[in-house]
Scaffold this motif. Structure first.
Motif, mmCIF file in Angstrom:
data_model
loop_
_atom_site.group_PDB
_atom_site.id
_atom_site.type_symbol
_atom_site.label_atom_id
_atom_site.label_comp_id
_atom_site.label_asym_id
_atom_site.label_seq_id
_atom_site.Cartn_x
_atom_site.Cartn_y
_atom_site.Cartn_z
ATOM 1 N N ALA A 1 -23.273 -0.157 62.841
ATOM 2 C CA ALA A 1 -24.505 0.631 62.946
ATOM 3 C C ALA A 1 -25.708 -0.112 62.362
ATOM 4 O O ALA A 1 -26.845 0.162 62.733
ATOM 5 N N ASP A 2 -25.465 -1.081 61.465
ATOM 6 C CA ASP A 2 -26.583 -1.848 60.912
ATOM 7 C C ASP A 2 -26.914 -3.084 61.755
ATOM 8 O O ASP A 2 -27.761 -3.895 61.374
ATOM 9 N N GLY A 3 -26.256 -3.226 62.890
ATOM 10 C CA GLY A 3 -26.582 -4.317 63.811
ATOM 11 C C GLY A 3 -25.715 -5.554 63.627
ATOM 12 O O GLY A 3 -25.805 -6.498 64.422
ATOM 13 N N VAL B 1 -31.107 2.836 65.186
ATOM 14 C CA VAL B 1 -30.363 3.917 64.527
ATOM 15 C C VAL B 1 -31.324 4.587 63.553
ATOM 16 O O VAL B 1 -31.986 3.905 62.755
ATOM 17 N N HIS B 2 -31.422 5.915 63.631
ATOM 18 C CA HIS B 2 -32.469 6.685 62.968
ATOM 19 C C HIS B 2 -31.819 7.788 62.118
ATOM 20 O O HIS B 2 -31.066 8.608 62.659
ATOM 21 N N SER B 3 -32.075 7.774 60.812
ATOM 22 C CA SER B 3 -31.578 8.850 59.941
ATOM 23 C C SER B 3 -32.516 10.042 60.073
ATOM 24 O O SER B 3 -33.709 9.936 59.793
ATOM 25 N N ILE B 4 -31.968 11.175 60.493
ATOM 26 C CA ILE B 4 -32.814 12.296 60.888
ATOM 27 C C ILE B 4 -33.578 12.882 59.704
ATOM 28 O O ILE B 4 -34.778 13.144 59.801
ATOM 29 N N ALA B 5 -32.903 13.076 58.575
ATOM 30 C CA ALA B 5 -33.555 13.746 57.442
ATOM 31 C C ALA B 5 -34.651 12.881 56.833
ATOM 32 O O ALA B 5 -35.720 13.379 56.483
ATOM 33 N N THR B 6 -34.430 11.570 56.724
ATOM 34 C CA THR B 6 -35.397 10.708 56.036
ATOM 35 C C THR B 6 -36.363 10.013 56.987
ATOM 36 O O THR B 6 -37.412 9.530 56.568
ATOM 37 N N GLY B 7 -36.014 9.928 58.272
ATOM 38 C CA GLY B 7 -36.843 9.195 59.214
ATOM 39 C C GLY B 7 -36.674 7.690 59.112
ATOM 40 O O GLY B 7 -37.312 6.932 59.835
ATOM 41 N N GLN B 8 -35.808 7.232 58.233
ATOM 42 C CA GLN B 8 -35.565 5.781 58.116
ATOM 43 C C GLN B 8 -34.791 5.302 59.329
ATOM 44 O O GLN B 8 -33.897 5.994 59.811
ATOM 45 N N ARG B 9 -35.157 4.113 59.814
ATOM 46 C CA ARG B 9 -34.410 3.610 60.956
ATOM 47 C C ARG B 9 -34.260 2.105 60.890
ATOM 48 O O ARG B 9 -35.023 1.419 60.215
ATOM 49 N N ASN B 10 -33.257 1.615 61.601
ATOM 50 C CA ASN B 10 -33.034 0.170 61.665
ATOM 51 C C ASN B 10 -32.699 -0.225 63.101
ATOM 52 O O ASN B 10 -32.251 0.610 63.899
ATOM 53 N N VAL B 11 -32.957 -1.503 63.390
ATOM 54 C CA VAL B 11 -32.606 -2.028 64.703
ATOM 55 C C VAL B 11 -31.096 -2.274 64.720
ATOM 56 O O VAL B 11 -30.553 -2.930 63.834
ATOM 57 N N ALA B 12 -30.412 -1.703 65.715
ATOM 58 C CA ALA B 12 -28.971 -1.929 65.829
ATOM 59 C C ALA B 12 -28.667 -3.032 66.838
ATOM 60 O O ALA B 12 -27.644 -3.703 66.726
ATOM 61 N N ALA B 13 -29.541 -3.214 67.833
ATOM 62 C CA ALA B 13 -29.338 -4.288 68.810
ATOM 63 C C ALA B 13 -30.674 -4.685 69.412
ATOM 64 O O ALA B 13 -31.351 -3.865 70.044
ATOM 65 N N ASN B 14 -31.088 -5.929 69.162
ATOM 66 C CA ASN B 14 -32.310 -6.472 69.759
ATOM 67 C C ASN B 14 -32.063 -7.945 70.096
ATOM 68 O O ASN B 14 -32.548 -8.841 69.423
ATOM 69 N N PHE B 15 -31.259 -8.152 71.119
ATOM 70 C CA PHE B 15 -30.955 -9.509 71.576
ATOM 71 C C PHE B 15 -31.880 -9.851 72.736
ATOM 72 O O PHE B 15 -32.593 -8.991 73.260
#
Lengths: 428, 182
Positions: free
Chosen positions: A272-274, A225-239
């Motif tokens: 959304a934060d996984g 999941v990627h915040s467009i304005a800031t470019g910050q992103r987090n893994v929402a699913a990595n099983f």
């Protein structure tokens, strides 16, 4: 569809700016109209009084937007400006054949900004259909033009326009993948993510601030999941195994995803934060490509019946119900914003084509005449469907109206464009 | 500390020796002892000791790369919209299963792939089924679950880029990669 820049204005633009514009041009999506509605309404957008103070003519943006919708035929009125509150020479406008005319005035409002006042007239009835005023910084002439086009479109069709929306898509050039975001007319393309590994399945959050997508940068499919304005992103699913096909819930809190952690590709939902993973459905086959409809149902693709078909299940989980029955390959379902119809890709004699299903009448209509269609995505007003297809061996984006009449193509000079997703209406 | 240092490799060596009834694994114990020797002396800074990940000796890797050995073949091809392993690939899968059983520290990543036609996400799921089919066959032949991971690359990593039937057939595959190859 090139912008017509008056010679005087062209001289006013610094040479460096023009060079920059042409350097970026190869990466810009160019729009080409390949089919239009049968009965296009003739409409004129007059040159606005005072608009030559802006870096480019805002009315050129408005005309291009309206023309591209396929619903209007633009009528030329010539270079003489028509102000928002000046009396309209209806005889002259009608003699050119325009059923409606937009007039406007641009005036300085202080601090380098401008007020722009627009009025739309019905020419046969010789009455005003309404007016709109906005304040703009001169460099935002394109955004302002899109908002004026939205105003005119809504007044004339009764539906909201989508000229101010954005689209996301993946551009592949050589071995480089870029997740890009552009205005709905293909201009102003910006890269949100660049990678040497594939990126697929971008999905807009309902508020338009975030994109979920699948990236192979970890040598396997992982959902981010990627915040467009800031470019910050987090893994929402990595099983363990593959993680893919993210779809936002209407409230923007959860994502439906496809995981193989328990064996086959199956539907789950996660925050959304996984966190908070939950199973949504169970089958002995493939379940994938979930998409939420406004009524809270999830449409998805499953081969549980032997061939890939579209099914639906309540968003909270439960029993699945089959939706498509014709043919042996129906995939990539996307419910319309009003929930009344479904667009998907069907295989017809070896051709993959965007198809519309009216959920009440069960009538289907193939909307395209191409053969490698993928990833359909509704405009937020439900009028157009954006999809990926192939022309001359190259990946391009195309859009078709939900009645199949209006057709557009968006392509870049080099590289493949694919995996489009039409963003939501901007929130003001 | 010295006791611990020697004990762990010795246990590993004896476990490996106990497992290795298959031929060609006589070098395993020696390889492990070589590693412990290098670690315990630890003084000669100019010495280079080659360590292969997961403790597999050179003989095993050589078999995987030897073009004359069936183990050098890594791809199982599938029919269109199918994830059934065809009979012609049984000997290949059996050979890899035998190798993995004989080398229990070796891990395999199975990547499922599809041709370019149709939906990318459905193809990702189809690729997963192909990888899973290979994983399941290896499991039935005695390979431990923990040695295997199946993932899908869908249609995103074609080995052949033409829009021809021959090319599509080459892209509908499950690839078997060993530790150190992914």
């Amino acid at each position: 569809m090139n912008l017509r820049i008056p010679p005087l204005l062209r001289r006013a633009v610094p040479a460096g700016l023009l060079a920059l514009a042409s350097a970026a041009a190869h990466a810009q999506l160019a729009i080409e109209i390949t089919g239009a509605g049968a009965n296009r309404m003739p409409v004129a957008v007059a040159t606005f009084e005072g608009e030559n103070a802006l870096p480019r003519a805002v009315t050129d943006v408005v005309r291009a937007d309206l023309e591209r919708s396929g619903l209007f035929k633009m009528v030329e009125l010539g270079p003489s400006p028509m102000g928002a509150d000046a009396p309209v020479d209806f005889g002259r406008v009608r003699s050119r054949g325009a059923d409606a005319v937009a007039v406007g005035t641009v005036s300085p409002s202080g601090a380098g900004r401008y007020q722009i006042q627009v009025r739309l007239h019905d020419t046969p009835k010789q009455v005003s259909l309404g007016s709109q005023a906005m304040v703009m910084a001169p460099q935002h002439y394109r955004a302002t033009g899109h908002r004026i086009a939205d105003f005119i479109y809504e007044k004339l069709t009764g539906e909201p326009g989508v000229f101010s929306t954005r689209i996301a898509y993946v551009l592949k050039s050589g071995s480089r993948y870029e997740l890009q975001i552009a205005d709905a007319d293909g201009s102003n393309a910006q890269t949100a993510l660049a990678s040497k590994e594939p990126i697929i399945s971008p999905a807009w959050s309902p508020d338009g601030s975030r994109l979920a997508y699948v990236s192979f940068e970890a040598k396997k499919p992982v959902v981010y999941v990627h915040s467009i304005a800031t470019g910050q992103r987090n893994v929402a699913a990595n099983f363990k195994g593959s993680n893919s096909a993210p779809a936002w819930s209407p409230d923007g809190r959860r994502l439906a995803v496809v995981l193989t952690k328990d064996g086959q590709s199956q539907l789950y939902s996660v925050n959304a934060d996984g966190s908070g993973v939950q199973r949504l459905a169970s089958s002995s086959g493939i379940d994938t490509e979930p998409a939420w409809s406004p009524d809270g149902m999830i449409y998805f693709t499953s081969d549980r019946g032997g061939s890939p078909q579209i099914y639906r299940v309540p968003g909270s989980g439960g029993d699945a119900q089959r939706v498509t029955f014709e043919g042996s390959y129906n995939v990539s379902p996307r419910p319309s914003p009003d929930g009344k119809s479904l667009v998907y890709v069907s295989r017809n004699g070896g051709r993959f084509q965007v198809t519309m299903l009216d959920l009440a009448s069960r009538q289907t209509q193939i909307l395209t005449d191409s053969s490698k269609d993928e990833s359909p995505s509704f405009a937020p007003n439900g009028r157009m469907v954006l999809y990926a297809t192939e022309v001359g061996g190259r990946g391009v984006l195309a859009a078709v109206s939900s009645d199949g009449r209006v057709k557009q193509r968006l392509s870049v000079q080099s590289g493949d464009v694919r995996e489009p997703a039409w963003g939501p209406q901007p929130r003001n | 500390m010295k006791l611990v240092r020697f004990t762990l490799p010795l246990i590993a060596a004896s476990v490996l020796a106990a497992c290795s009834s298959a031929p060609g694994l006589d070098g395993q114990g020696a390889a492990v002892e070589d590693r412990s020797g290098a670690a315990s002396s630890g003084v000669d800074s100019s010495r280079v000791t080659t360590v292969t990940a997961d403790g597999v000796g050179g003989a095993g890797i050589a078999a995987l790369k030897d073009p004359k050995n069936i183990l050098s073949k890594r791809s199982v091809l599938f029919d269109y919209d199918s994830y059934v392993i065809k009979d012609q690939y049984r000997p290949l899968v059996e050979a890899h299963a035998k190798f993995l059983v004989a080398n229990p520290t070796m891990k395999m990543l199975i990547q499922g792939n599809t041709d370019e036609r149709g939906s990318r996400e459905y193809n990702l799921a189809l690729g997963q089924k192909r990888a899973d089919a290979v994983k399941k066959a290896l499991g039935l032949l005695g390979v431990a679950e923990g040695q295997l991971e199946s993932v899908s690359l869908g249609e995103e990593k074609p080995s052949c880029n033409d829009a021809t039937e021959a090319c599509w057939a080459a892209n509908r595959r499950g690839d078997m990669l060993y530790s150190g190859e992914f």
